[in-house]
Design a protein around this motif. Structure first.
Motif, PDB file in Angstrom:
ATOM      1  N   ARG A 253       0.807  -1.216   0.000  1.00 41.60           N
ATOM      2  CA  ARG A 253       0.000   0.000   0.000  1.00 41.60           C
ATOM      3  C   ARG A 253       0.847   1.276   0.000  1.00 41.60           C
ATOM      4  O   ARG A 253       0.755   2.081  -0.915  1.00 41.60           O
TER       5      ARG A 253
ATOM      6  N   GLN B 152       1.666   3.875  -3.012  1.00 39.91           N
ATOM      7  CA  GLN B 152       0.917   5.131  -2.846  1.00 39.91           C
ATOM      8  C   GLN B 152      -0.585   4.933  -3.088  1.00 39.91           C
ATOM      9  O   GLN B 152      -1.235   5.712  -3.788  1.00 39.91           O
ATOM     10  N   ILE B 153      -1.111   3.883  -2.470  1.00 46.51           N
ATOM     11  CA  ILE B 153      -2.542   3.598  -2.572  1.00 46.51           C
ATOM     12  C   ILE B 153      -3.339   4.675  -1.839  1.00 46.51           C
ATOM     13  O   ILE B 153      -2.973   5.120  -0.751  1.00 46.51           O
ATOM     14  N   ASP B 154      -4.443   5.091  -2.423  1.00 46.80           N
ATOM     15  CA  ASP B 154      -5.292   6.132  -1.859  1.00 46.80           C
ATOM     16  C   ASP B 154      -5.834   5.708  -0.492  1.00 46.80           C
ATOM     17  O   ASP B 154      -6.181   4.550  -0.280  1.00 46.80           O
ATOM     18  N   THR B 155      -5.920   6.670   0.439  1.00 44.17           N
ATOM     19  CA  THR B 155      -6.380   6.388   1.802  1.00 44.17           C
ATOM     20  C   THR B 155      -7.794   5.831   1.820  1.00 44.17           C
ATOM     21  O   THR B 155      -8.094   4.864   2.533  1.00 44.17           O
ATOM     22  N   LYS B 156      -8.681   6.413   1.031  1.00 43.61           N
ATOM     23  CA  LYS B 156     -10.070   5.965   0.995  1.00 43.61           C
ATOM     24  C   LYS B 156     -10.156   4.512   0.544  1.00 43.61           C
ATOM     25  O   LYS B 156     -10.913   3.715   1.116  1.00 43.61           O
ATOM     26  N   ALA B 157      -9.373   4.155  -0.463  1.00 41.54           N
ATOM     27  CA  ALA B 157      -9.370   2.776  -0.959  1.00 41.54           C
ATOM     28  C   ALA B 157      -8.827   1.823   0.098  1.00 41.54           C
ATOM     29  O   ALA B 157      -9.334   0.710   0.266  1.00 41.54           O
TER      30      ALA B 157
ATOM     31  N   TYR C   9      -2.924   5.042   8.677  1.00 36.23           N
ATOM     32  CA  TYR C   9      -2.288   4.966   7.359  1.00 36.23           C
ATOM     33  C   TYR C   9      -1.787   6.316   6.826  1.00 36.23           C
ATOM     34  O   TYR C   9      -0.638   6.404   6.354  1.00 36.23           O
ATOM     35  N   PRO C  10      -2.592   7.408   6.884  1.00 40.83           N
ATOM     36  CA  PRO C  10      -2.083   8.698   6.382  1.00 40.83           C
ATOM     37  C   PRO C  10      -0.824   9.157   7.115  1.00 40.83           C
ATOM     38  O   PRO C  10       0.084   9.718   6.498  1.00 40.83           O
TER      39      PRO C  10
ATOM     40  N   CYS D 111       2.147   7.134   5.814  1.00 37.70           N
ATOM     41  CA  CYS D 111       2.544   7.612   4.485  1.00 37.70           C
ATOM     42  C   CYS D 111       3.391   8.883   4.607  1.00 37.70           C
ATOM     43  O   CYS D 111       4.396   9.043   3.906  1.00 37.70           O
TER      44      CYS D 111
END
Length: 329
Positions: free
Chosen positions: A65, A69-74, A144-145, A148
């Motif tokens: 993830r 750089q997978i999106d937080t919402k996903a 997670y954010p 990142c």
């Protein structure tokens, strides 16, 4: 990349094997305690098993993830489906099992609607006690954010790792009414989760793939275990297991392949089957010290392969929600 995946797969298999081994209990009627062999074999792995599970989760989050750089919402949507749906499902399942076998268990619970609903919020002393890991894991995924952001700068990562070490030593009352969703235990596992991210972010596995390092880590782990240096013991144990699996995967890349893809499902389902072997088959029907090793193996195999068999059957189901209940896609 291929070598890294192979050794990590072996590590995951070894990890769940250690979890199941630690959960093996077969009473010795002469003492009323867990059999000496069970305790002697599992004790050296107590500082490793769950920290390693959390470490691997953090490492996989980085690889699959954060690095991509997978999106937080996903990420949130995926983890809610993969963690919270099985959590709710197995809280209900474990409570129903307790209702059926409550008279046989070592820690009977009060069977009431209050106790049932509390099982979703409080875990100690409830049928959902073994599911605390999912709640803690979900809290970690919600960060997670932050992870990142930290991974963009090595000084931030080092500083946060030291911060995690510091808050580990905050003493909390796990029986407190404030310990909803096991949140007061979070600071004890954040260090291992972030260490997993840190470990793979800086590819530290490159520095431990040597027999001399493996031997040194073994000596250090044994020393820390002897002197009960808890957090250092667990960190060294994690690195030791990584070093060991790097060497194993070089010669046996398919080791544990029969169950290592189902470690989450084994964690969710192994305990009831192991408990059945322990309390029903061993204690009440077939107790015989001469059969001890047979029942030890039976306990181990039932804890691993019955969940794998159930998982394979569920994978054949075309209803997605049912697969999600078991943590399967």
């Amino acid at each position: 990349m291929k070598q890294r995946i192979e050794w990590l797969a072996v590590l995951r298999g070894l990890n769940i094997l250690l979890v199941v081994i630690v959960h093996i209990q077969l009473v010795d009627m002469a003492t009323g305690e867990n059999h000496l062999f069970c305790r002697a074999l599992s004790l050296p792995f107590h500082p490793i098993r769950m920290p390693l599970f959390i470490f691997i989760s953090g490492g996989l989050l980085y690889i699959s993830r954060i690095k991509k750089q997978i999106d937080t919402k996903a990420l949130y949507k995926d983890k809610f489906q993969r963690i919270m749906i099985p959590f709710v499902f197995f809280v209900v399942v474990y409570y129903l099992i307790k209702c059926i076998f409550n008279q046989f268990t070592k820690t009977p619970i009060e069977l009431s609607w209050t106790n049932f609903f509390e099982s979703f919020v409080y875990y100690r002393g409830h049928s959902s006690q073994s599911l605390w890991f999912l709640s803690v894991l979900m809290f970690l995924m919600l960060m997670y954010p932050l992870f990142c952001y930290l991974c963009k700068n090595k000084y931030r990562m080092i500083s946060f790792l030291l911060f995690c070490c510091g808050i580990y030593f905050i003493d909390t009352d796990l029986d407190s009414p404030w310990n909803v969703f096991y949140i007061l235990e979070l600071q004890h596992y954040l260090i291992y989760f972030f260490f997993g991210i840190f470990f793979f972010r800086f590819e530290l596995y490159k520095y431990i793939n040597h027999i001399v390092v493996l031997l040194l880590l073994t000596i250090l782990y044994a020393t820390c275990y002897y002197y009960s240096i808890v957090i250092l013991n667990s960190i060294l144990g994690i690195v030791l297991m990584c070093s060991l699996c790097l060497k194993i995967a070089r010669y046996f890349p398919n080791l544990f392949s029969s169950f290592r893809e189902y470690i989450f499902q084994i964690y969710l389902m192994s305990l009831p089957f192991q408990t059945f072997v322990e309390l029903i088959l061993w204690k009440h029907y077939f107790y015989n010290e001469q059969l001890f090793f047979l029942f030890y193996v039976l306990n181990l195999l039932s804890g691993i392969f019955i969940p794998v068999l159930i998982s394979k059957l569920v994978e054949c189901c075309h209803i997605k929600f049912i697969r999600l209940c078991f943590g399967l896609q």
